[in-house]
Motif scaffolding. Structure first.
Motif, short mmCIF file in Angstrom:
data_model
loop_
_atom_site.label_atom_id
_atom_site.label_comp_id
_atom_site.label_asym_id
_atom_site.label_seq_id
_atom_site.Cartn_x
_atom_site.Cartn_y
_atom_site.Cartn_z
N ALA A 175 11.91 -1.77 7.09
CA ALA A 175 12.75 -1.30 5.99
C ALA A 175 13.72 -2.40 5.55
O ALA A 175 13.97 -2.59 4.34
N ARG A 176 14.25 -3.15 6.50
CA ARG A 176 15.16 -4.25 6.15
C ARG A 176 14.44 -5.34 5.38
O ARG A 176 14.95 -5.86 4.37
N LEU A 177 13.23 -5.69 5.83
CA LEU A 177 12.46 -6.73 5.14
C LEU A 177 12.09 -6.29 3.72
O LEU A 177 12.10 -7.10 2.79
N ALA A 178 11.78 -5.01 3.55
CA ALA A 178 11.47 -4.51 2.21
C ALA A 178 12.69 -4.57 1.30
O ALA A 178 12.58 -4.93 0.12
N ALA A 179 13.85 -4.26 1.87
CA ALA A 179 15.08 -4.33 1.07
C ALA A 179 15.38 -5.78 0.68
O ALA A 179 15.76 -6.07 -0.46
N GLU A 180 15.17 -6.70 1.62
CA GLU A 180 15.42 -8.11 1.32
C GLU A 180 14.44 -8.66 0.29
O GLU A 180 14.75 -9.59 -0.45
N ALA A 181 13.25 -8.05 0.22
CA ALA A 181 12.24 -8.47 -0.75
C ALA A 181 12.51 -7.92 -2.14
O ALA A 181 11.80 -8.27 -3.09
N GLY A 182 13.51 -7.04 -2.25
CA GLY A 182 13.90 -6.55 -3.57
C GLY A 182 13.41 -5.18 -3.95
O GLY A 182 13.57 -4.78 -5.13
N VAL A 183 12.86 -4.40 -3.03
CA VAL A 183 12.37 -3.07 -3.37
C VAL A 183 13.47 -2.18 -3.95
O VAL A 183 13.24 -1.50 -4.96
N PRO A 184 14.68 -2.14 -3.39
CA PRO A 184 15.70 -1.25 -3.97
C PRO A 184 16.11 -1.62 -5.39
O PRO A 184 16.65 -0.78 -6.12
N GLN A 185 15.87 -2.85 -5.80
CA GLN A 185 16.27 -3.29 -7.14
C GLN A 185 15.18 -3.10 -8.19
O GLN A 185 15.38 -3.40 -9.37
N LEU A 186 14.01 -2.60 -7.79
CA LEU A 186 12.92 -2.42 -8.74
C LEU A 186 13.28 -1.38 -9.79
O LEU A 186 13.92 -0.37 -9.49
N GLN A 187 12.86 -1.63 -11.02
CA GLN A 187 13.10 -0.70 -12.12
C GLN A 187 11.75 -0.32 -12.73
O GLN A 187 11.35 -0.84 -13.78
N PRO A 188 11.01 0.59 -12.11
CA PRO A 188 9.67 0.94 -12.61
C PRO A 188 9.76 1.66 -13.95
O PRO A 188 10.72 2.38 -14.24
N ASP A 189 8.74 1.45 -14.77
CA ASP A 189 8.67 2.11 -16.08
C ASP A 189 8.25 3.56 -15.97
O ASP A 189 8.39 4.32 -16.93
N GLY A 190 7.73 3.97 -14.85
CA GLY A 190 7.26 5.33 -14.64
C GLY A 190 6.25 5.36 -13.52
O GLY A 190 5.92 4.33 -12.91
N ARG A 191 5.75 6.54 -13.22
CA ARG A 191 4.74 6.67 -12.16
C ARG A 191 3.44 6.04 -12.61
O ARG A 191 3.03 6.19 -13.75
N PRO A 192 2.76 5.35 -11.70
CA PRO A 192 1.44 4.78 -12.05
C PRO A 192 0.41 5.88 -12.21
O PRO A 192 0.52 6.96 -11.62
N ARG A 193 -0.60 5.59 -13.03
CA ARG A 193 -1.69 6.56 -13.19
C ARG A 193 -2.45 6.73 -11.88
O ARG A 193 -2.82 7.83 -11.49
N ALA A 194 -2.71 5.61 -11.19
CA ALA A 194 -3.43 5.64 -9.91
C ALA A 194 -2.81 4.62 -8.98
O ALA A 194 -2.33 3.57 -9.41
N VAL A 195 -2.83 4.94 -7.69
CA VAL A 195 -2.40 4.01 -6.64
C VAL A 195 -3.61 3.72 -5.78
O VAL A 195 -4.14 4.59 -5.09
#
Length: 375
Positions: free
Chosen positions: A36-56
């Motif tokens: 979780a710390r590494l993901a935070a340092e990689a910038g995940v909390p700062q992501l600004q997605p345009d919306g939910r993806p159609r498919a993952v």
């Protein structure tokens, strides 16, 4: 044959654990916090997605990627857009595996790559193909691997995997406890940010705490009589585990348990969800695998002739919604065929916490079976 005396010999268990499986299970909570710390340092909390993806779309080798896709799809709920891309190839080797994007994949879709290796050429080729199609690419892998360089060059997001030194001392088992949480945790944080599921930082911290609690209850220093994982391992000695699950979270936990039993200890298992499991496995319990089907022969040579393999039901339950449960019918079916039954039910908590508890206890069980049987 299971050496039950080894279960209550912490030093012997540690000496037999050449793959670091016990350590990985015990340190799962710490692995979640690091990931979780590494993901935070990689910038995940700062992501600004345009919306939910159609498919993952999720790609990766072996059981680790399969379990990650199964868990994420379950947590995303009904109508989940999560799909695993199964590899093709002539062998399960890093250089032989290939992945292909669906023909419809494009700019509104998200590709997740999850691998504890990172050297697979097929995954690098997949990331490049997804970039050309306009897909958003996110990868979780050990840092400094070819995949990390490819994702960075394709303007994707690379999330470093939380690794441990003992991950590389022996060939890494895909069902190893630490591997799952190292791959799953950053993707939980990412999909929470995307809005596909709910896994905020405080929920991940609760998961880590629950994993620590299970490690305290199931560690090698805890005697078998008060250790649920050792108890279940002893009960499954020379048995065919018939894993029945009930509740949303229990399904992927049961499927992972069956996979871990096969890979880590060489124990075959069958798994199904209640209530359909009662019809699917009723003939199995009435056949030669039932405990009463082949009574112990008084004249059998106990040394030269091994005892017959019999089924044992393992019921993994999450608390079902609305109070509806098939557990009484499951008990009646098993005991009606002289088949013993073991039950695991997590303590109260959120969906992620209860799921983590079921996975952790069954992970410890699979590890103890592996070590005590010399696998």
């Amino acid at each position: 044959m299971l050496d039950e005396t080894l279960l209550d010999n912490p030093g012997g268990l540690t000496a037999a654990d050449h793959r670091g499986l016990l350590r990985g299970a015990a340190e799962s909570g710490a692995r979640v916090r690091t990931a979780a710390r590494l993901a935070a340092e990689a910038g995940v909390p700062q992501l600004q997605p345009d919306g939910r993806p159609r498919a993952v779309l999720i790609a990766g080798p072996g059981a680790a990627a399969t379990h990650t896709a199964d868990l994420l799809g379950t947590l995303a709920g009904p109508g989940s857009p999560v799909t695993r891309l199964a590899p093709s190839g002539v062998a399960p080797a890093a250089g032989a595996l290939r992945w292909d994007l669906p023909g419809w994949a494009g700019s509104v879709d998200l590709l997740l790559v999850a691998t504890p290796d990172g050297t697979e050429p097929g995954l690098s080729l997949l990331a490049e193909a997804a970039y050309r199609r306009g897909c958003t690419v996110v990868a979780v892998a050990p840092p400094g691997t070819p995949l990390s360089e490819t994702v960075a060059g394709s303007h994707g997001l690379f999330l470093p995997m939380a690794t441990a030194s003992y991950d590389h001392e022996e060939p890494l088992a895909a069902s190893a406890p630490g591997v799952l949480w190292a791959l799953l945790t950053p993707l939980l944080a990412l999909l929470d940010r995307v809005g596909l599921l709910t896994a905020p930082p405080e929920a991940l911290e609760k998961v880590a705490d629950r994993l620590d609690q299970v490690a305290e209850r199931c560690g090698p220093a805890i005697a078998t009589y008060s250790n649920p994982a050792k108890t279940l391992a002893a009960e499954l000695a020379d048995a065919l585990p018939v894993v029945w699950t009930e509740g949303t979270s229990a399904g992927p936990a049961g499927r992972r348990f069956a996979s871990a039993l096969a890979e880590l200890s060489g124990t075959p298992a069958v798994v199904a969800e209640l209530p359909e499991a009662l019809a699917a496995h009723s003939v199995l319990l009435a056949g030669p695998l039932a405990a009463g089907a082949d009574p112990d022969d008084f004249f059998r040579d106990r040394v030269e002739e091994p005892s017959a393999l019999h089924a044992r039901v393992v019921l993994l339950r999450d608390r079902p919604l609305g109070g509806l449960t098939a557990a009484p019918a499951a008990r009646d079916l098993a005991l009606g065929h002289d088949t013993p039954i073991s039950e695991l039910e997590p303590e109260e908590g959120g969906e992620l916490e209860t799921l983590a508890e079921l996975i952790a206890i069954t992970d410890f069980t699979a590890v103890y079976l592996a070590l005590a049987s010399g696998a």
